[in-house]
Design a protein around this motif. Structure first.
Motif, PDB file in Angstrom:
ATOM      1  N   MET A  15       0.838  -1.197   0.000  1.00  0.00           N
ATOM      2  CA  MET A  15       0.000   0.000   0.000  1.00  0.00           C
ATOM      3  C   MET A  15       0.872   1.247   0.000  1.00  0.00           C
ATOM      4  O   MET A  15       1.951   1.255   0.571  1.00  0.00           O
ATOM      5  CB  MET A  15      -0.931   0.001   1.221  1.00  0.00           C
ATOM      6  N   ARG A  16       0.339   2.291  -0.656  1.00  0.00           N
ATOM      7  CA  ARG A  16       1.120   3.523  -0.803  1.00  0.00           C
ATOM      8  C   ARG A  16       0.625   4.513   0.254  1.00  0.00           C
ATOM      9  O   ARG A  16      -0.562   4.857   0.276  1.00  0.00           O
ATOM     10  CB  ARG A  16       0.854   4.057  -2.203  1.00  0.00           C
ATOM     11  N   LEU A  17       1.523   4.943   1.125  1.00  0.00           N
ATOM     12  CA  LEU A  17       1.116   5.735   2.288  1.00  0.00           C
ATOM     13  C   LEU A  17       1.842   7.069   2.345  1.00  0.00           C
ATOM     14  O   LEU A  17       2.969   7.202   1.856  1.00  0.00           O
ATOM     15  CB  LEU A  17       1.452   4.966   3.577  1.00  0.00           C
ATOM     16  N   PHE A  18       1.201   8.035   2.974  1.00  0.00           N
ATOM     17  CA  PHE A  18       1.901   9.249   3.390  1.00  0.00           C
ATOM     18  C   PHE A  18       1.223   9.809   4.627  1.00  0.00           C
ATOM     19  O   PHE A  18       0.061   9.506   4.907  1.00  0.00           O
ATOM     20  CB  PHE A  18       1.993  10.279   2.254  1.00  0.00           C
ATOM     21  N   VAL A  19       1.982  10.611   5.365  1.00  0.00           N
ATOM     22  CA  VAL A  19       1.462  11.236   6.581  1.00  0.00           C
ATOM     23  C   VAL A  19       1.217  12.699   6.262  1.00  0.00           C
ATOM     24  O   VAL A  19       2.043  13.345   5.598  1.00  0.00           O
ATOM     25  CB  VAL A  19       2.492  11.135   7.733  1.00  0.00           C
ATOM     26  N   GLY A  20       0.082  13.222   6.706  1.00  0.00           N
ATOM     27  CA  GLY A  20      -0.186  14.625   6.384  1.00  0.00           C
ATOM     28  C   GLY A  20      -1.255  15.226   7.254  1.00  0.00           C
ATOM     29  O   GLY A  20      -1.750  14.597   8.200  1.00  0.00           O
ATOM     30  N   LEU A  21      -1.583  16.450   6.923  1.00  0.00           N
ATOM     31  CA  LEU A  21      -2.691  17.155   7.574  1.00  0.00           C
ATOM     32  C   LEU A  21      -3.830  17.231   6.582  1.00  0.00           C
ATOM     33  O   LEU A  21      -3.648  17.646   5.432  1.00  0.00           O
ATOM     34  CB  LEU A  21      -2.284  18.583   7.974  1.00  0.00           C
ATOM     35  N   ASP A  22      -4.964  16.835   7.069  1.00  0.00           N
ATOM     36  CA  ASP A  22      -6.216  16.954   6.336  1.00  0.00           C
ATOM     37  C   ASP A  22      -6.624  18.422   6.577  1.00  0.00           C
ATOM     38  O   ASP A  22      -6.726  18.816   7.723  1.00  0.00           O
ATOM     39  CB  ASP A  22      -7.165  16.006   7.063  1.00  0.00           C
ATOM     40  N   LEU A  23      -6.821  19.199   5.559  1.00  0.00           N
ATOM     41  CA  LEU A  23      -7.007  20.631   5.818  1.00  0.00           C
ATOM     42  C   LEU A  23      -8.377  20.929   6.411  1.00  0.00           C
ATOM     43  O   LEU A  23      -9.383  20.379   5.969  1.00  0.00           O
ATOM     44  CB  LEU A  23      -6.835  21.420   4.531  1.00  0.00           C
ATOM     45  N   PRO A  24      -8.418  21.828   7.404  1.00  0.00           N
ATOM     46  CA  PRO A  24      -9.702  22.230   7.982  1.00  0.00           C
ATOM     47  C   PRO A  24     -10.610  22.816   6.900  1.00  0.00           C
ATOM     48  O   PRO A  24     -10.139  23.421   5.927  1.00  0.00           O
ATOM     49  CB  PRO A  24      -9.314  23.307   8.999  1.00  0.00           C
ATOM     50  N   SER A  25     -11.914  22.634   7.085  1.00  0.00           N
ATOM     51  CA  SER A  25     -12.868  23.009   6.028  1.00  0.00           C
ATOM     52  C   SER A  25     -12.788  24.495   5.684  1.00  0.00           C
ATOM     53  O   SER A  25     -12.968  24.871   4.522  1.00  0.00           O
ATOM     54  CB  SER A  25     -14.275  22.622   6.445  1.00  0.00           C
ATOM     55  N   THR A  31       1.425  17.534   3.068  1.00  0.00           N
ATOM     56  CA  THR A  31       2.229  16.329   3.313  1.00  0.00           C
ATOM     57  C   THR A  31       3.277  16.599   4.385  1.00  0.00           C
ATOM     58  O   THR A  31       4.059  17.541   4.274  1.00  0.00           O
ATOM     59  CB  THR A  31       2.928  15.863   2.014  1.00  0.00           C
ATOM     60  N   LEU A  32       3.284  15.756   5.402  1.00  0.00           N
ATOM     61  CA  LEU A  32       4.318  15.849   6.441  1.00  0.00           C
ATOM     62  C   LEU A  32       5.436  14.848   6.170  1.00  0.00           C
ATOM     63  O   LEU A  32       6.589  15.104   6.495  1.00  0.00           O
ATOM     64  CB  LEU A  32       3.702  15.566   7.818  1.00  0.00           C
ATOM     65  N   ARG A  33       5.079  13.702   5.574  1.00  0.00           N
ATOM     66  CA  ARG A  33       6.107  12.689   5.284  1.00  0.00           C
ATOM     67  C   ARG A  33       5.561  11.725   4.240  1.00  0.00           C
ATOM     68  O   ARG A  33       4.571  11.056   4.503  1.00  0.00           O
ATOM     69  CB  ARG A  33       6.451  11.956   6.583  1.00  0.00           C
ATOM     70  N   PHE A  34       6.213  11.677   3.084  1.00  0.00           N
ATOM     71  CA  PHE A  34       5.846  10.675   2.087  1.00  0.00           C
ATOM     72  C   PHE A  34       6.483   9.359   2.500  1.00  0.00           C
ATOM     73  O   PHE A  34       7.673   9.312   2.821  1.00  0.00           O
ATOM     74  CB  PHE A  34       6.325  11.099   0.698  1.00  0.00           C
ATOM     75  N   ILE A  35       5.719   8.291   2.515  1.00  0.00           N
ATOM     76  CA  ILE A  35       6.260   6.979   2.903  1.00  0.00           C
ATOM     77  C   ILE A  35       6.452   6.104   1.673  1.00  0.00           C
ATOM     78  O   ILE A  35       7.480   5.469   1.507  1.00  0.00           O
ATOM     79  CB  ILE A  35       5.331   6.294   3.931  1.00  0.00           C
ATOM     80  N   GLY A  36       5.459   6.059   0.806  1.00  0.00           N
ATOM     81  CA  GLY A  36       5.565   5.222  -0.389  1.00  0.00           C
ATOM     82  C   GLY A  36       5.000   3.833  -0.146  1.00  0.00           C
ATOM     83  O   GLY A  36       4.275   3.590   0.820  1.00  0.00           O
ATOM     84  N   GLU A  37       5.356   2.914  -1.039  1.00  0.00           N
ATOM     85  CA  GLU A  37       4.803   1.552  -0.983  1.00  0.00           C
ATOM     86  C   GLU A  37       5.388   0.789   0.195  1.00  0.00           C
ATOM     87  O   GLU A  37       6.607   0.692   0.340  1.00  0.00           O
ATOM     88  CB  GLU A  37       5.164   0.799  -2.269  1.00  0.00           C
ATOM     89  N   VAL A  38       4.528   0.236   1.008  1.00  0.00           N
ATOM     90  CA  VAL A  38       4.975  -0.629   2.109  1.00  0.00           C
ATOM     91  C   VAL A  38       4.073  -1.855   2.186  1.00  0.00           C
ATOM     92  O   VAL A  38       2.900  -1.807   1.803  1.00  0.00           O
ATOM     93  CB  VAL A  38       4.974   0.084   3.487  1.00  0.00           C
ATOM     94  N   ALA A  39       4.626  -2.934   2.725  1.00  0.00           N
ATOM     95  CA  ALA A  39       3.836  -4.157   2.953  1.00  0.00           C
ATOM     96  C   ALA A  39       2.928  -3.924   4.164  1.00  0.00           C
ATOM     97  O   ALA A  39       3.225  -3.079   5.009  1.00  0.00           O
ATOM     98  CB  ALA A  39       4.788  -5.316   3.214  1.00  0.00           C
ATOM     99  N   PRO A  40       1.832  -4.694   4.256  1.00  0.00           N
ATOM    100  CA  PRO A  40       0.890  -4.491   5.361  1.00  0.00           C
ATOM    101  C   PRO A  40       1.526  -4.571   6.749  1.00  0.00           C
ATOM    102  O   PRO A  40       1.160  -3.801   7.644  1.00  0.00           O
ATOM    103  CB  PRO A  40      -0.136  -5.610   5.156  1.00  0.00           C
ATOM    104  N   ASP A  41       2.490  -5.466   6.962  1.00  0.00           N
ATOM    105  CA  ASP A  41       3.066  -5.550   8.317  1.00  0.00           C
ATOM    106  C   ASP A  41       3.910  -4.316   8.621  1.00  0.00           C
ATOM    107  O   ASP A  41       3.939  -3.815   9.746  1.00  0.00           O
ATOM    108  CB  ASP A  41       3.847  -6.852   8.531  1.00  0.00           C
ATOM    109  N   ARG A  42       4.562  -3.768   7.609  1.00  0.00           N
ATOM    110  CA  ARG A  42       5.306  -2.529   7.807  1.00  0.00           C
ATOM    111  C   ARG A  42       4.336  -1.371   8.071  1.00  0.00           C
ATOM    112  O   ARG A  42       4.592  -0.491   8.891  1.00  0.00           O
ATOM    113  CB  ARG A  42       6.182  -2.270   6.577  1.00  0.00           C
ATOM    114  N   ALA A  43       3.196  -1.396   7.412  1.00  0.00           N
ATOM    115  CA  ALA A  43       2.189  -0.364   7.640  1.00  0.00           C
ATOM    116  C   ALA A  43       1.705  -0.394   9.086  1.00  0.00           C
ATOM    117  O   ALA A  43       1.464   0.651   9.704  1.00  0.00           O
ATOM    118  CB  ALA A  43       1.013  -0.556   6.682  1.00  0.00           C
ATOM    119  N   GLU A  44       1.601  -1.585   9.640  1.00  0.00           N
ATOM    120  CA  GLU A  44       1.194  -1.696  11.058  1.00  0.00           C
ATOM    121  C   GLU A  44       2.246  -1.078  11.966  1.00  0.00           C
ATOM    122  O   GLU A  44       1.922  -0.422  12.951  1.00  0.00           O
ATOM    123  CB  GLU A  44       1.032  -3.165  11.431  1.00  0.00           C
ATOM    124  N   GLU A  45       3.520  -1.282  11.626  1.00  0.00           N
ATOM    125  CA  GLU A  45       4.594  -0.691  12.437  1.00  0.00           C
ATOM    126  C   GLU A  45       4.563   0.832  12.327  1.00  0.00           C
ATOM    127  O   GLU A  45       4.791   1.546  13.300  1.00  0.00           O
ATOM    128  CB  GLU A  45       5.963  -1.224  11.976  1.00  0.00           C
TER     129      GLU A  45
END
Ligand code: 3AM
Length: 183
Positions: free
Chosen positions: A1-11, A38-52
């Motif tokens: 799965m392709r992930l990133f950490v960020g802020l969802d902008l207030p309405s 975007t606070l941190r682009f993570i990219g493609e990770v396996a599900p167990d890495r996503a849990e970590e």
């Protein structure tokens, strides 16, 4: 799965941003539903890495802070404009959150992010030289500012690449502490 950490902008920030996004001819405007910081682009990770990753982010204790967007800018690639964005007022709370996320993700085993944190909200993607129309748009809107909004959580997003635009879904939200760093 392709992930990133960020802020969802207030309405209250989405509408003023959407109002900027017109008048440039054939550019790919980012749909308002996709606006984020975007606070941190993570990219493609396996599900167990996503849990970590989730576990590492959930352990963070970071105060809330105010956010305000202002100004416009461009990112260039190979001498062409690749994106148009709204700028973000720097605030120690934002920088602290980004730094803590970076440390937590490295501890969880992700390689360090090499690029300097340059907070922005992408408004359009394109591949174009700086045309007079783009220059005029930047100049006409450069005094753009949103109201200040309180940031009380951050988000782990999942990104599904699409033909025209990606689709983002919320994998997890993490509350910031109730203590608040004022402006
Ligand atoms: O926040 P914005 O929209 O500027 O361009 C992608 C998007 O940026 C960026 O991560 C954000 C969420 O998808 N992105 C995509 N691939 C990337 C990569 N390999 C990347 N950022 C860093 N490295």
């Amino acid at each position: 799965m392709r992930l990133f950490v960020g802020l969802d902008l207030p309405s209250e920030m989405r509408e003023p941003l959407a109002l900027l996004c017109r008048g440039l001819g054939p550019v790919r405007w980012v749909p308002a539903a996709n606006y984020h910081l975007t606070l941190r682009f993570i990219g493609e990770v396996a599900p167990d890495r996503a849990e970590e990753v989730d576990f590492a982010l959930a352990s963070l204790r970071v105060p809330g802070f105010p956010l305000r967007l202002g100004g416009l800018g461009v990112f260039e690639r190979n001498g062409r404009i690749a994106s148009l964005w709204a700028g973000v007022d720097r605030h120690p709370g934002l920088d602290r959150l980004q730094a803590k996320i970076e440390t937590a993700l490295q501890r969880a085993g992700l390689p360090a992010e090499r690029r300097r944190f340059s907070p922005h909200v992408s408004l359009a993607r394109l591949e174009s030289p700086l045309t007079p129309t783009i220059a005029a748009w930047l100049q006409a809107n450069n005094l753009f500012r949103t109201p200040e909004a309180a940031i009380r959580h951050f988000t782990l997003f999942r990104s599904y690449l699409g033909k025209l635009h990606p689709t983002y879904t919320v994998e997890a939200e993490y509350a910031l502490e109730s203590t608040f760093i004022p402006s």
